[in-house]
Design a protein around this motif. Sequence first.
Motif, PDB file in Angstrom:
ATOM      1  N   ARG A 182       0.875  -1.179   0.000  1.00 28.92           N
ATOM      2  CA  ARG A 182       0.000   0.000   0.000  1.00 28.92           C
ATOM      3  C   ARG A 182       0.909   1.225   0.000  1.00 28.92           C
ATOM      4  O   ARG A 182       1.189   1.817   1.042  1.00 28.92           O
ATOM      5  CB  ARG A 182      -0.899  -0.070   1.238  1.00 28.92           C
ATOM      6  CG  ARG A 182      -1.941   1.040   1.331  1.00 28.92           C
ATOM      7  CD  ARG A 182      -2.908   0.775   2.499  1.00 28.92           C
ATOM      8  NE  ARG A 182      -3.661   1.977   2.846  1.00 28.92           N
ATOM      9  CZ  ARG A 182      -4.993   2.033   2.893  1.00 28.92           C
ATOM     10  NH1 ARG A 182      -5.722   0.966   2.655  1.00 28.92           N
ATOM     11  NH2 ARG A 182      -5.605   3.165   3.219  1.00 28.92           N
ATOM     12  N   ILE A 183       1.387   1.600  -1.171  1.00 29.16           N
ATOM     13  CA  ILE A 183       2.359   2.690  -1.270  1.00 29.16           C
ATOM     14  C   ILE A 183       1.887   3.710  -2.308  1.00 29.16           C
ATOM     15  O   ILE A 183       2.657   4.151  -3.155  1.00 29.16           O
ATOM     16  CB  ILE A 183       3.781   2.161  -1.582  1.00 29.16           C
ATOM     17  CG1 ILE A 183       3.761   1.144  -2.750  1.00 29.16           C
ATOM     18  CG2 ILE A 183       4.390   1.520  -0.353  1.00 29.16           C
ATOM     19  CD1 ILE A 183       5.155   0.670  -3.176  1.00 29.16           C
ATOM     20  N   GLY A 184       0.591   4.102  -2.179  1.00 31.33           N
ATOM     21  CA  GLY A 184       0.033   5.027  -3.152  1.00 31.33           C
ATOM     22  C   GLY A 184      -0.524   6.312  -2.579  1.00 31.33           C
ATOM     23  O   GLY A 184      -0.720   7.278  -3.312  1.00 31.33           O
ATOM     24  N   ALA A 185      -0.823   6.333  -1.289  1.00 36.79           N
ATOM     25  CA  ALA A 185      -1.536   7.495  -0.732  1.00 36.79           C
ATOM     26  C   ALA A 185      -0.660   8.331   0.192  1.00 36.79           C
ATOM     27  O   ALA A 185      -1.166   9.171   0.931  1.00 36.79           O
ATOM     28  CB  ALA A 185      -2.788   7.025   0.006  1.00 36.79           C
ATOM     29  N   ASN A 186       0.647   8.094   0.130  1.00 33.57           N
ATOM     30  CA  ASN A 186       1.585   8.858   0.966  1.00 33.57           C
ATOM     31  C   ASN A 186       1.250   8.775   2.446  1.00 33.57           C
ATOM     32  O   ASN A 186       1.449   9.714   3.206  1.00 33.57           O
ATOM     33  CB  ASN A 186       1.672  10.322   0.503  1.00 33.57           C
ATOM     34  CG  ASN A 186       2.042  10.400  -0.960  1.00 33.57           C
ATOM     35  OD1 ASN A 186       2.565   9.435  -1.523  1.00 33.57           O
ATOM     36  ND2 ASN A 186       1.772  11.530  -1.586  1.00 33.57           N
ATOM     37  N   GLU A 187       0.716   7.638   2.823  1.00 31.75           N
ATOM     38  CA  GLU A 187       0.528   7.331   4.238  1.00 31.75           C
ATOM     39  C   GLU A 187       1.878   6.930   4.815  1.00 31.75           C
ATOM     40  O   GLU A 187       2.797   6.564   4.083  1.00 31.75           O
ATOM     41  CB  GLU A 187      -0.466   6.167   4.378  1.00 31.75           C
ATOM     42  CG  GLU A 187      -1.846   6.493   3.836  1.00 31.75           C
ATOM     43  CD  GLU A 187      -2.682   5.262   3.498  1.00 31.75           C
ATOM     44  OE1 GLU A 187      -3.909   5.320   3.660  1.00 31.75           O
ATOM     45  OE2 GLU A 187      -2.097   4.250   3.058  1.00 31.75           O
TER      46      GLU A 187
END
Lengths: 366, 366
Positions: free
Chosen positions: B35-40
């Motif tokens: 999960r490396i898409g929302a800059n969390e």
Amino acid sequence: MPFPFTPLVDKLPSSVPFVGPEALERRTGTKFRARIGANESVFGPSPTVIAAIAAAAAESWQYCDPENHDIKAALAKHLGVAPENVMVGEGIDGLFGYAVRLFVEPGVTVATSLGAYPTFNFHVQGFGGRLVTTPYVDDREDPDSLIDLATRETARLIYFANPDNPMGSWWDHGSVQRMIDRIPDGALLMLDEAYGEFAPEGTLPPLDVTNPSLLRFRTFSKAYGLAGLRLGYCIGHADLIRAFDKIRNHFGVTKLGQVAGIAALGDQPHLNSVVGKVITARDRIAAIARSNGLTPLPSATNFVAIDCGRDGDHARRVLDALVAAGIFVRMPGVAPLNRCIRVTAGTGEDLALFAEELPKALAKAD
Amino acid sequence: MPFPFTPLVDKLPSSVPFVGPEALERRTGTKFRARIGANESVFGPSPTVIAAIAAAAAESWQYCDPENHDIKAALAKHLGVAPENVMVGEGIDGLFGYAVRLFVEPGVTVATSLGAYPTFNFHVQGFGGRLVTTPYVDDREDPDSLIDLATRETARLIYFANPDNPMGSWWDHGSVQRMIDRIPDGALLMLDEAYGEFAPEGTLPPLDVTNPSLLRFRTFSKAYGLAGLRLGYCIGHADLIRAFDKIRNHFGVTKLGQVAGIAALGDQPHLNSVVGKVITARDRIAAIARSNGLTPLPSATNFVAIDCGRDGDHARRVLDALVAAGIFVRMPGVAPLNRCIRVTAGTGEDLALFAEELPKALAKAD
């Protein structure tokens, strides 16, 4: 004014009507001994909810699902409607903000009862709406007069709470249904059912999501004991529900709120237990009121309005004395409702303190 | 249309621009492996924060303090300003909604960069504002052109992110200060510093809360790892800050958010550790990009924009292939920025998967 606010914002009052118990505690320098003023559920959320929150805490780095898919699916199943008929938001207050924004621009008229939920009015004024009101009758909102008023004034929104806050009063489902059937063309009824779980069977009319003139608002803040997590929902026609997507803060609900809401729906025995405790507490508050010569109003909520028998100034003095004694309670804002104080269904300990302090407060207020 | 929406709402697009990874997972029926898409912040919140959330979960029956007193006091101390210079809200997105509402009504002009943060634009359009844009230059927002544009167009709001999303680029504090000094009369600069903690020393200009033309936005969603709890803040002149009280959802922040925010500020070693891990991850992403013949852009954020070397259609194909392989990444929305994909600083495992899948995705995209 050097700031380029909109003319509407410039006209809004700067005073803040939202004074929490924490602000009062800071003012007095002492903690409340009983927190029975904000109609929170002192009985707390379900233990399974608390465990679910703790288990999910480490995942707080993730944004919520902006579609609120899982909590909407759980709600839809619970309510017997489709997910497209449910909108989830940051508490009913947050949803009121969005709903008002969808329908109200400067000059639009909104009908409510004089003394009804002030946060709804805050949002109406915030978007430049014009509020018209009809009085409570016998401490109840008056559905017929409200619809007459809305018709006469060409109101676009109508606010009605059943059961009602701040009085705790209610109408049976037949009366509410008659009101729904009389919604004028071009108007929308915002039916606030925040306290619905506490009401007697037969208070809430059946859901009808084909009605294009009705939005019903419910919450996890009251019976489910999750006020602090900000999770409300509204139920209605799919075209109305979809419109929220045009303006809402899509990532506004917390991930822990989503998790907690699903767990809360899954523990209906806890809900039933809370409702039972609330009924016991209401009876206890009523008994305390009576033993002090005061009149408790019938309640279908998690609080009891107590008629202190005189005017608003007197009730304010009673309230101030209670607050000074460490008992957080609130009161309605306008006459004649403000002859009452409003006491939330507390724990046994909360109400023992209330029973101890009420006679002293009444003596001080005299 | 049988619904009495405002004319402004009727004109707003019905399409929802906010597609979360969960929606993609539901569409494909498979969970993302990375999960490396929302800059969390995949490195999560501090363990002390997780413990604080778990410890406070049972108190979720209480509304938050509507004044956000304690978290504002903690922030004020941390920032070296007064609490009256800080407003706390439901994430930066929530605060943007309020801030835009304070200043924008139909016809008001707002200046931003073409391809900058779309949620800000969503709010501007939601209140009827007119967006004018100036292009990125060398993958950076262009402060001089932005101020020139705002001056020429009599913009009331100017949006500028430093460091920038979606490109990861940044300006040093001197350049930003020159921009601040050039804010035209009657305009307000909304300076988005969501990624500020990741930037090199000297990127953020010193705070100056006497400036009546500047609001700075920061968040617990990125470096503090609390995206799911919705806690953002803005810093500015007390008269600007106070105006939020006229319109905000006063109980909108969660109690757990308040608790978590205070705990997060109290664990600066965790913040520093996260920043270190992010720098390592950025280097790793850059190395992976280079080893595939692509160009990583320099980044002062917790993500890296990778120039895929061709046009937006090509980058979209690369992204689609990654998503299909279980790697959630995103990309900028407009040309020429959309020749890139945007990869969040992931864990070692996340980036190993990315390294494995990127060459296959590039082959598929050809």
